[in-house]
Enzyme design. Structure first.
Site, PDB file in Angstrom:
ATOM      1  N   LYS A 114      32.915  12.842 126.107  1.00  0.00           N
ATOM      2  CA  LYS A 114      33.001  11.490 125.556  1.00  0.00           C
ATOM      3  C   LYS A 114      32.653  10.521 126.674  1.00  0.00           C
ATOM      4  CE  LYS A 114      36.022   8.313 123.029  1.00  0.00           C
ATOM      5  NZ  LYS A 114      35.957   7.193 124.008  1.00  0.00           N
ATOM      6  N   ASP A 115      31.827   9.540 126.347  1.00  0.00           N
ATOM      7  CA  ASP A 115      31.440   8.479 127.284  1.00  0.00           C
ATOM      8  C   ASP A 115      30.684   9.000 128.501  1.00  0.00           C
ATOM      9  OD1 ASP A 115      32.624   6.587 125.616  1.00  0.00           O
ATOM     10  OD2 ASP A 115      34.564   6.796 126.587  1.00  0.00           O
ATOM     11  N   ASN A 127      41.296  12.605 130.302  1.00  0.00           N
ATOM     12  CA  ASN A 127      40.874  11.314 130.831  1.00  0.00           C
ATOM     13  C   ASN A 127      40.711  11.429 132.350  1.00  0.00           C
ATOM     14  OD1 ASN A 127      40.582   8.390 129.937  1.00  0.00           O
ATOM     15  ND2 ASN A 127      41.908   8.145 131.710  1.00  0.00           N
ATOM     16  N   ARG A 182      48.262  -3.060 119.424  1.00  0.00           N
ATOM     17  CA  ARG A 182      49.135  -1.964 119.007  1.00  0.00           C
ATOM     18  C   ARG A 182      48.446  -0.619 119.233  1.00  0.00           C
ATOM     19  NH1 ARG A 182      54.417  -3.601 118.514  1.00  0.00           N
ATOM     20  NH2 ARG A 182      54.434  -5.699 117.633  1.00  0.00           N
ATOM     21  N   ASP A 209      35.336  11.281 129.765  1.00  0.00           N
ATOM     22  CA  ASP A 209      36.421  11.938 129.048  1.00  0.00           C
ATOM     23  C   ASP A 209      35.910  13.243 128.431  1.00  0.00           C
ATOM     24  OD1 ASP A 209      38.220   9.484 129.153  1.00  0.00           O
ATOM     25  OD2 ASP A 209      36.559   8.712 127.960  1.00  0.00           O
ATOM     26  N   ASP A 232      40.766   4.093 135.117  1.00  0.00           N
ATOM     27  CA  ASP A 232      39.901   4.979 134.349  1.00  0.00           C
ATOM     28  C   ASP A 232      38.546   5.165 135.030  1.00  0.00           C
ATOM     29  OD1 ASP A 232      39.388   6.392 131.823  1.00  0.00           O
ATOM     30  OD2 ASP A 232      37.913   4.811 131.497  1.00  0.00           O
TER      31      ASP A 232
END
Length: 214
Positions: free
Chosen positions: A131-132, A99, A65, A119, A115
């Site tokens: 990020k990452d 992204n 979800r 990010d 991907d």
């Protein structure tokens, strides 16, 4: 290929680097599909497919979800998308999320991309942070991403950072107050999401080592 009408349900799919097969996939409703922008709405609670690896078993796609209402803004030919997200209470705007990814390709049921790990998170006060970044640099160091491709991703990121700091669109607040039509229901993955042939990126062999990673 024909454009999708507002409200249409589509599949947004990540096509794996290693073997060009369907990976993570989301259902979305089309907000806009124009020469300049594809905007897709993925509400909280939508069931998508995510990778899961049980101990000692191969990874597989499982129903999951989606946690937070997201409006995904994709720009034809660009190697990134910008996600606007909201959360309760009161549908509060949470952040922009940049992204870095393959330029999207159209399919009969939606859009394919993949991907690039890297990010940028942009908070409502326009503070931004990577990020990452470590994951991206590890993919470069291990040879999954080629040096030329890594330079191209860093250049794309530089352009995005300039837009953030100038508060240029889409970071100008223009989408913060957007709301889906009241009659829109939570979308489900359309038939064929896992069988419609992928639309691979034509620059895949320039960017990736197919024998390393996904």
């Amino acid at each position: 290929m024909n454009r999708f009408e507002p409200g249409a349900v589509v599949a947004l799919r990540y096509i794996t680097r290693a073997d060009s097969t369907v990976g993570m996939s989301w259902p979305a409703r089309v907000v806009a599909d124009t020469d300049a922008l594809v905007a897709l709405w993925i509400p909280a609670g939508a069931e998508y497919r995510a990778w899961h690896r049980p101990p000692g078993e191969p990874r597989r796609l499982v129903p999951t979800r989606w946690r937070r209402e997201t409006l995904r803004l994709m720009f034809p030919g660009a190697a990134h998308s910008v996600w606007c997200s909201w959360e309760d209470p009161g549908r509060r705007f949470r952040m922009y999320y940049v992204n870095f990814e393959e330029p999207f390709r159209r399919t009969a049921i939606g859009f394919d991309t993949n991907d690039h790990a890297l990010d940028i998170v942009v908070w409502p006060d326009f503070r931004w942070e990577w990020k990452d970044l470590d994951e991206f640099e590890a993919l470069v160091a291990s040879g999954v991403f080629t040096p030329d491709f890594a330079r191209a991703v860093r250049a794309e990121a530089g352009g995005v950072i300039t837009a953030i700091e100038r508060r240029a669109a889409p970071f100008d607040g223009g989408w913060v107050g957007w709301q889906p039509p009241a009659e829109w229901t939570v979308p489900e993955l359309p038939a064929g999401w896992d069988t419609v042939p992928p639309a691979p990126w034509e620059r895949r062999l320039w960017a990736y080592r197919p024998d390393r990673g996904r």
